[in-house]
Design an enzyme around this catalytic site. Structure first.
Site, PDB file in Angstrom:
ATOM      1  CB  ALA A 135     -28.663  20.825 -82.312  1.00 42.11           C
ATOM      2  CG  PHE A 136     -30.859  26.129 -82.746  1.00 42.74           C
ATOM      3  CD1 PHE A 136     -29.517  26.078 -82.421  1.00 42.74           C
ATOM      4  CD2 PHE A 136     -31.266  27.018 -83.741  1.00 42.74           C
ATOM      5  CE1 PHE A 136     -28.601  26.891 -83.059  1.00 42.74           C
ATOM      6  CE2 PHE A 136     -30.359  27.836 -84.374  1.00 42.74           C
ATOM      7  CZ  PHE A 136     -29.021  27.767 -84.035  1.00 42.74           C
ATOM      8  CE  LYS A 137     -25.889  25.527 -86.417  1.00 48.02           C
ATOM      9  NZ  LYS A 137     -25.497  25.562 -84.986  1.00 48.02           N
ATOM     10  CG  ASP A 138     -32.725  18.782 -85.680  1.00 50.68           C
ATOM     11  OD1 ASP A 138     -31.986  18.407 -86.609  1.00 50.68           O
ATOM     12  OD2 ASP A 138     -32.704  18.249 -84.549  1.00 50.68           O
ATOM     13  CB  ALA A 170     -31.726  21.451 -91.310  1.00 45.24           C
TER      14      ALA A 170
END
Ligand SMILES: *Cc1c(COP(=O)(O)O)cnc(C)c1O
Length: 435
Positions: A105-108, A111
């Site tokens: 997911a783009f949150k990688d 993070a």
């Protein structure tokens, strides 16, 4: 780059301080004090073939002189070894796939960069720090994977028992090592309350070094600007014209990062803020009135946000002017039935599987083009379809193939500590483990 709380612009702090404090002492969000000017390096970025090189040059320009340029380049390369993929779907629409990182997911992006930056900037003499996060699912898995194995950092993740998907739970609980999963017998709100109490508790504050890693941290926004700088400078793929960029949005961090990239000099024609029925921002863009309200549950559940926290930052970029924001960002909302229909239609027409969040963006882009938009639209694709397999197969009859890194997680045993939703239990765990 220096930062200050939106409510106290005179109290300026460094990138490093903003990174480790997360939220300013007055409770406000950090925001760049003077917008950096990247327009001079855009022609250079256009010539760089890989995302890693674009990220390295952009970070050097953004973070120096506080961080020497070479160190900033090395940080970007180390933090972001995976790449976004710009895929043309038809004459008008391109997808920017942001799900090729470790948790799909783009949150990688946010993070991984935050974790690498904290590891790099943690002064040796402080000893270990303890990251505490509450999650309803996706944020926690990106954070867990990002901090796993980092030197001098422990991560504690609180998640609501029985209220996250099997895949999300496995992504949170199978890492071990410095990643500790606490399965709380309560709701996501209970998890958030416990984390808040921990940050306010005198004993914990003196015995531990608690730090947050949530989505409002500026260290998660900066790296999200990088894939806009990459996509927006692919001149050949974009046939030479500035694109419109459509962003499936919930808490509006992703869109805010794009608007920063534009403000700093990236040519972007327009942004589309695409939401599900949680449409407080599209309503604001239409009327000038911002009315937060409780969120409703939808198929694109990572965007079920009724009071988006990054709205403050967007307002600040446009100096509080509704006309300014509305002339640059167009708001559109999409129902669940339209989301399912879009997943089906995109597969039928192009043989492509898209997840429900991406489908919201895709439908919004189609509506924009149907109303006379003439340009290329880049739709941000925020999650791999296999993360939302049930919904995708309901719409298309096809079960998306699971990437090996997700399949591997599912095979590993869950390791989580079950606890009641009480501060006493959390406090005991923290003091026994790290105190
Ligand atoms: C978090 C998330 C979003 C929303 O991003 P915001 O920055 O909160 O607007 C969209 N899609 C997916 C898959 C997400 O996980």
């Amino acid at each position: 780059m220096k930062f200050a709380s939106i409510s106290h612009p005179e109290k300026v702090v460094s990138f490093r301080d903003a990174l480790f404090t997360g939220l300013a002492p007055d409770g406000g969000l950090y925001h760049p004090v003077d917008a950096p000017d990247l327009s001079g390096i855009v022609p250079t970025l256009e010539r760089l073939p890989s995302f890693q090189e674009v990220a390295a040059e952009s970070c050097a320009a953004l973070l120096s002189p506080e961080m020497p340029a070479d160190q900033a380049r090395a940080l970007a390369r180390r933090a972001l070894p995976f790449s976004p993929v710009l895929r043309r779907v038809d004459d008008r629409i391109l997808l920017l796939e942001l799900f090729h990182g470790p948790t799909c997911a783009f949150k990688d992006f946010g993070a991984q960069f935050l974790a690498a930056a904290m590891e790099a900037l943690l002064p040796g003499e402080t000893g270990r720090i303890h990251i505490l996060v509450a999650t309803s699912g996706d944020t926690g898995s990106a954070v867990a994977h990002a901090f796993h194995g980092r030197a001098n950092i422990d991560v504690v993740i609180l998640y609501p028992s029985g209220r996250v998907s099997d895949l999300q739970e496995k992504q949170l609980t199978t890492l071990g090592g410095n990643v500790h999963a606490l399965e709380v017998q309560g709701s996501f709100d209970d998890c958030q309350r416990l984390v808040k109490e921990a940050f306010q508790d005198g004993t914990l504050r003196t015995r531990l070094r608690l730090t947050s890693a949530n989505s409002i941290n500026i260290g998660r926004l900066i790296p999200q600007c990088l894939y806009y700088l990459f996509a927006g400078t692919r001149r050949e793929e974009l046939r030479g014209a500035a694109p419109t960029i459509c962003v499936p949005s919930g808490n509006f961090g992703n869109l805010t990062a794009g608007v920063y990239a534009w403000q700093w000099g990236l040519p972007v024609r327009r942004f589309i803020a695409a939401t599900n029925v949680n449409d407080v921002v599209p309503l604001y863009l239409g009327s000038g009135r911002f009315d937060p309200r409780p969120s409703a549950r939808t198929l694109s559940n990572a965007m079920d946000v009724g009071n988006p926290s990054n709205f403050e930052r967007l307002k600040e970029i446009f100096q509080g002017s509704w006309e300014g924001m509305a002339s640059r960002i167009e708001g559109r909302s999409v129902t669940d039935s339209r989301t399912l229909e879009t997943i089906r239609a995109v597969y039928a027409a192009h043989g492509l599987l898209v997840d429900p969040h991406t489908a919201v963006g895709y439908a919004a882009a189609e509506d924009h083009l149907a109303q006379g938009g003439e340009e290329q639209v880049i739709v941000l694709s925020t999650a791999h379809p296999a993360k939302f397999s049930e919904i995708v197969s309901k719409a298309t009859g096809i079960v998306p193939e699971m990437p090996e890194r997700l399949a591997r997680c599912l095979r590993l045993p869950k390791q989580a500590l079950l606890m009641g939703a009480t501060f006493r239990e959390l406090s005991e765990f923290l003091l026994n483990s790290f105190g």
